[in-house]
Design a protein around this motif. Structure first.
Motif, short mmCIF file in Angstrom:
data_model
loop_
_atom_site.label_atom_id
_atom_site.label_comp_id
_atom_site.label_asym_id
_atom_site.label_seq_id
_atom_site.Cartn_x
_atom_site.Cartn_y
_atom_site.Cartn_z
N LEU A 108 43.92 6.74 72.97
CA LEU A 108 43.89 7.91 73.86
C LEU A 108 45.30 8.26 74.35
CD1 LEU A 108 40.67 7.30 75.96
CD2 LEU A 108 41.00 8.98 74.16
N LYS A 109 46.11 7.24 74.63
CA LYS A 109 47.49 7.49 75.04
C LYS A 109 48.27 8.15 73.90
CE LYS A 109 48.11 3.95 78.58
NZ LYS A 109 48.81 2.70 78.94
N ASP A 110 48.05 7.63 72.68
CA ASP A 110 48.73 8.22 71.53
C ASP A 110 48.28 9.67 71.32
OD1 ASP A 110 50.08 5.88 71.06
OD2 ASP A 110 48.73 5.19 69.45
N GLN A 111 46.97 9.89 71.43
CA GLN A 111 46.46 11.26 71.27
C GLN A 111 47.01 12.16 72.37
OE1 GLN A 111 42.19 11.00 71.25
NE2 GLN A 111 42.10 10.24 69.14
N ALA A 112 47.08 11.65 73.60
CA ALA A 112 47.61 12.46 74.70
C ALA A 112 49.09 12.75 74.47
CB ALA A 112 47.41 11.73 76.02
N SER A 113 49.82 11.76 73.97
CA SER A 113 51.24 11.95 73.69
C SER A 113 51.44 12.98 72.58
CB SER A 113 51.87 10.61 73.28
OG SER A 113 53.21 10.79 72.92
N ASN A 117 53.17 16.52 73.04
CA ASN A 117 54.28 16.97 72.18
C ASN A 117 53.95 18.29 71.50
OD1 ASN A 117 55.86 14.78 72.81
ND2 ASN A 117 55.20 13.58 71.04
N ARG A 118 52.69 18.42 71.04
CA ARG A 118 52.29 19.67 70.40
C ARG A 118 52.34 20.82 71.39
NH1 ARG A 118 48.19 22.93 70.22
NH2 ARG A 118 46.91 21.65 71.57
#
Length: 189
Positions: A108-113, A117-118
Motif C-alpha cells: 500500500l505504501k508503494d502504491q501510494a508512493s 508520483n503519478r
C-alpha cells in the motif's frame, strides 16, 4: 437346719450345675454335628459362591476402573498433544498474519508512493501546459499591446503582421534573456 444345709450341700456336691450331664453333652454333640453337616453341605458352598461372585465383580470393576483410567490418561495425553499442536499452529498463523500485514502495508505504501508520483507528474505536466498556454496567451496579448502602443507612439500604423510578429518576438526574447541574466546573477550571489 444346719443338717439340712449340710445334706443339701452334700447332694449339691454330687451335682455340679456348671458341668452338664453326659446325656446333654451327647445330644448337644449330635445336634451340633447335624447343624455342622447342613452348614458345610448347603450354607458354606452358597456363601463361598456368593463371596466368589462378589470377588469376581470387584475384580471386574477394578479392571474396568483401571481400563477407564488408562483410557482417560491416553485421552488426556492426546488432548495435551492436540492443545500443544493448536498453540503452535495459532502462533504460526499469527506470525503469518503479521508478515502478511507487513507485506500489505508495504504494498500500500508503494502504491501510494507511485500514485503520489503519478499525481505529482500529472500536476507538473498540467502546470507546464498551463504555463505554456499562459506564455503563448501573454505573447499574443503583449504583442498586440506593443503594436498598438508603438503605432500610437510612432503615429504610423504597423499592420504588417510578419514584421510586427518579428518585432514582438525579438522584444520578448530580449526580455527573457534579461530575466535569465538577472536570475543567474542572483543565484551566483
Amino acid at each position: 437346719m444346719l443338717q439340712a444345709i449340710v445334706a443339701a450341700a452334700g447332694e449339691e456336691e454330687q451335682i455340679n450345675p456348671l458341668i452338664p450331664a453326659p446325656y446333654d453333652i451327647l445330644w448337644s454333640l449330635v445336634c451340633f454335628a447335624i447343624i455342622l453337616f447342613f452348614f458345610i453341605r448347603y450354607v458354606l458352598p452358597r456363601m463361598n459362591k456368593m463371596l466368589d461372585e462378589r470377588s469376581a465383580a470387584i475384580e471386574g470393576n477394578i479392571a474396568k476402573a483401571d481400563e477407564a483410567q488408562r483410557e482417560a490418561e491416553a485421552a488426556l495425553e492426546q488432548y495435551t498433544a492436540q492443545l500443544a499442536e493448536a498453540r503452535v499452529e495459532a502462533g504460526r498463523i499469527r506470525e503469518q498474519a503479521r508478515e502478511d500485514g507487513k507485506k500489505i502495508i508495504a504494498e500500500l505504501k508503494d502504491q501510494a508512493s507511485v500514485e503520489a508520483n503519478r499525481i505529482t507528474t500529472t500536476a507538473h505536466a498540467q502546470i507546464e501546459a498551463e504555463r505554456q498556454s499562459a506564455v503563448v496567451s501573454l505573447r499574443s496579448e503583449v504583442g498586440t499591446l506593443a503594436l498598438d502602443l508603438s503605432s500610437r507612439v510612432i503615429g504610423e500604423s504597423l499592420n504588417d503582421d510578419t514584421k510586427a510578429a518579428a518585432i514582438v518576438d525579438r522584444f520578448l526574447a530580449e526580455l527573457e534573456s534579461s530575466e535569465q541574466l538577472g536570475a543567474s546573477g542572483k543565484a551566483a550571489k
